[in-house]
Design a protein around this motif. Sequence first.
Motif, PDB file in Angstrom:
ATOM      1  N   MET A   1       0.846  -1.193   0.000  1.00 54.70           N
ATOM      2  CA  MET A   1       0.000   0.000   0.000  1.00 54.70           C
ATOM      3  C   MET A   1       0.880   1.242   0.000  1.00 54.70           C
ATOM      4  O   MET A   1       1.719   1.398   0.860  1.00 54.70           O
ATOM      5  CB  MET A   1      -0.873  -0.014   1.242  1.00 54.70           C
ATOM      6  CG  MET A   1      -1.907  -1.135   1.216  1.00 54.70           C
ATOM      7  SD  MET A   1      -3.206  -0.906   2.427  1.00 54.70           S
ATOM      8  CE  MET A   1      -2.394  -1.433   3.912  1.00 54.70           C
ATOM      9  N   ASN A   2       0.677   2.060  -0.967  1.00 57.07           N
ATOM     10  CA  ASN A   2       1.471   3.276  -1.018  1.00 57.07           C
ATOM     11  C   ASN A   2       0.603   4.487  -0.720  1.00 57.07           C
ATOM     12  O   ASN A   2      -0.444   4.670  -1.311  1.00 57.07           O
ATOM     13  CB  ASN A   2       2.099   3.439  -2.407  1.00 57.07           C
ATOM     14  CG  ASN A   2       3.150   2.387  -2.627  1.00 57.07           C
ATOM     15  OD1 ASN A   2       3.930   2.090  -1.735  1.00 57.07           O
ATOM     16  ND2 ASN A   2       3.141   1.788  -3.801  1.00 57.07           N
ATOM     17  N   ALA A   3       1.084   5.316   0.147  1.00 59.14           N
ATOM     18  CA  ALA A   3       0.293   6.475   0.546  1.00 59.14           C
ATOM     19  C   ALA A   3       0.403   7.593  -0.462  1.00 59.14           C
ATOM     20  O   ALA A   3       1.407   7.765  -1.110  1.00 59.14           O
ATOM     21  CB  ALA A   3       0.773   6.968   1.895  1.00 59.14           C
ATOM     22  N   THR A   4      -0.685   8.330  -0.613  1.00 59.46           N
ATOM     23  CA  THR A   4      -0.639   9.573  -1.370  1.00 59.46           C
ATOM     24  C   THR A   4      -0.766  10.663  -0.339  1.00 59.46           C
ATOM     25  O   THR A   4      -1.790  10.805   0.294  1.00 59.46           O
ATOM     26  CB  THR A   4      -1.833   9.648  -2.339  1.00 59.46           C
ATOM     27  OG1 THR A   4      -1.825   8.464  -3.099  1.00 59.46           O
ATOM     28  CG2 THR A   4      -1.733  10.849  -3.241  1.00 59.46           C
ATOM     29  N   ARG A   5       0.307  11.391  -0.124  1.00 59.54           N
ATOM     30  CA  ARG A   5       0.295  12.402   0.915  1.00 59.54           C
ATOM     31  C   ARG A   5       0.103  13.757   0.269  1.00 59.54           C
ATOM     32  O   ARG A   5       0.917  14.188  -0.517  1.00 59.54           O
ATOM     33  CB  ARG A   5       1.608  12.386   1.693  1.00 59.54           C
ATOM     34  CG  ARG A   5       1.812  11.100   2.436  1.00 59.54           C
ATOM     35  CD  ARG A   5       3.289  10.865   2.593  1.00 59.54           C
ATOM     36  NE  ARG A   5       3.539   9.466   2.896  1.00 59.54           N
ATOM     37  CZ  ARG A   5       3.694   8.976   4.109  1.00 59.54           C
ATOM     38  NH1 ARG A   5       3.625   9.746   5.136  1.00 59.54           N
ATOM     39  NH2 ARG A   5       3.923   7.710   4.296  1.00 59.54           N
TER      40      ARG A   5
END
Lengths: 315, 301
Positions: free
Chosen positions: A1-5
Amino acid sequence: MNATRNSLPLLLVMALVAAPAAAQSKVKSKPKPAAKTEAPAPAKATPANATLKTVQDRRTEGHFPRCTLGIELPDIPAHEARASRVVVMKAVDDLGTNLVREDAADTRLEPTQRGSFGKPKDGPPPPTIVFAELKNPPRKATTLKEVSGEIELYIPGRDPNGEAEFPKILSMAGKPLAHAALKENGVEISVLSEAQIGVERKKAGEAERAKAKKEGITDEDTIRSMVEYAVDSFPKGGEGQIVLRVKDPKKAIQDFKMADGEGNPQFNGKSDEAGLTILEFWGDKPKPDWTMKVLMQSDRSLVRHTFVFRDVPLP
Amino acid sequence: MKRTAACRVVAPLAFVVLCAARPAEGQANVKVVLTDVVDDRISDGMGSGGLVLMLNLEGEGLEAVKSARMRVKEAKDDSGKNLVNPKTRPPEFSDRNSNAGNIQVALDNPPRSATSMRISGTADLFLPGRDPSSVVKVPGFQARPGKPVTSKGLKAAKVELTVLSKESYVEARKKNRLDEKKIAEIRAEAKERGMKDEEIGPLIEMAKAFDEMGESDFPEHGLYLQLPKASEEKIQELWLETPTGERIETGGYSARTDKDVVLKQIDVKKALPRDAVLVLSLFTEKAIVSVPFDIKEVRLP
């Protein structure tokens, strides 16, 4: 899971990266036609009122090395110039290095960053900025002795027949679009209804079956899978797509632009599949009050200028 | 009998301990290598250029390293200029699976006349297998929506998080939206960077467009979290499991940070079971191994 910050500073950084026109004005162009390589088009080019805003020398032995000049055109509001290309004809540094890229003459007309946002609701419109790309000068070079070439701008507003606007485009499905500008440019467009897309899909399957038989394929399973693939890969329409049948013999169409009921730009992808043009929407799906605008090129909407900058310090 | 019984207990325990310790012994000859150099030089006024070094790890046993970061001690060009920007934010851990394991190190541009530079520092390797307490399981985390989740493991790691209902989360996101005050802050920052009014306009429009993104995209079966930024920085990864330890399928997730608070949403494919377990992989001190590096001759492009 990659975060979009999406923090505010990041927003700003992203926006800053996308708007590299904020440097101080450095060099005013001295209009002088120059021609070392072939000009992009035959129409007459006039000297530009241009200011060199930024020089970006991106140096790497890896991906995307380039030296980019940001050229501002203060007389042309950004929302008017919808596409641009800059053909560099001469570029030389103080060591005498030729910085013209091998593919310089192949530069294509591309949508402008600022133009895609439309006219701002508040405040004065920003000027157009275009970008010229060169080879990296050697590290030892300190100035660009001369960079010259031609800027081509697509300004549909300069041609009364440069744009054709269709409010409530979804309601026009199933019939050809009628507009004087389309007629003038020899363009024919129909928005396909769901039923028409269904018919076309069926035709695609039948055409694939006929093709298979012509190629001597007799195995019914093979033919069936070929037909299924042809039907499956055919544009499906639906709420995320607008499917168009387009005839454009003069290749006049530059772009299709969509706007919601309040006139806010809605971004879409465009592809050509199975002889049809597909406008695809990943965010909001087209709504009944949306407008489609067809932007078309002509001699009047393509504006050409020459530019030349000398003795530009390298960063 | 007693001894046999003790052996029955001790042997599996010893095996578990050995398994936990193995990854620590598994790394050998680990070194930091340079994979790319980008000297992005931009004329005065924008200040967004810089020298970027891409660093990676080489050696044995790296498959146990989940993520890594590079802390720079010194970076100087051949004229002696210090290239470390004191304003640079502390480096964050990067997942080893992203960007082929490459980690960006951002420095100031060297002068055009410089031809090489030297960089030294420390690579921190996150090896969760070294510290069993780096993985914290939180059963019953949905019990008290709107209140901080209680867990010994989280408390020990000083990690705080709150599960929000979808409605509370949407409300919190609304409060984080770009308002006039925030727009004024962006405008002020842009002016400080030397941008003109006519250039700031499109910037604001772009910021508004980014702000709009995902604002109507709240999954029906989502896990909605609110956590302090300091806590979020301690989390390497989080996921969901059933009580029997099977991973619950999730889609993408997104996070929005506003000052010191992070709002995070995770798309869950089906309604989340009440007995679902939240699992966090945390950056604990014991799970981090440091490897010094010193690259003496970096040729500038």
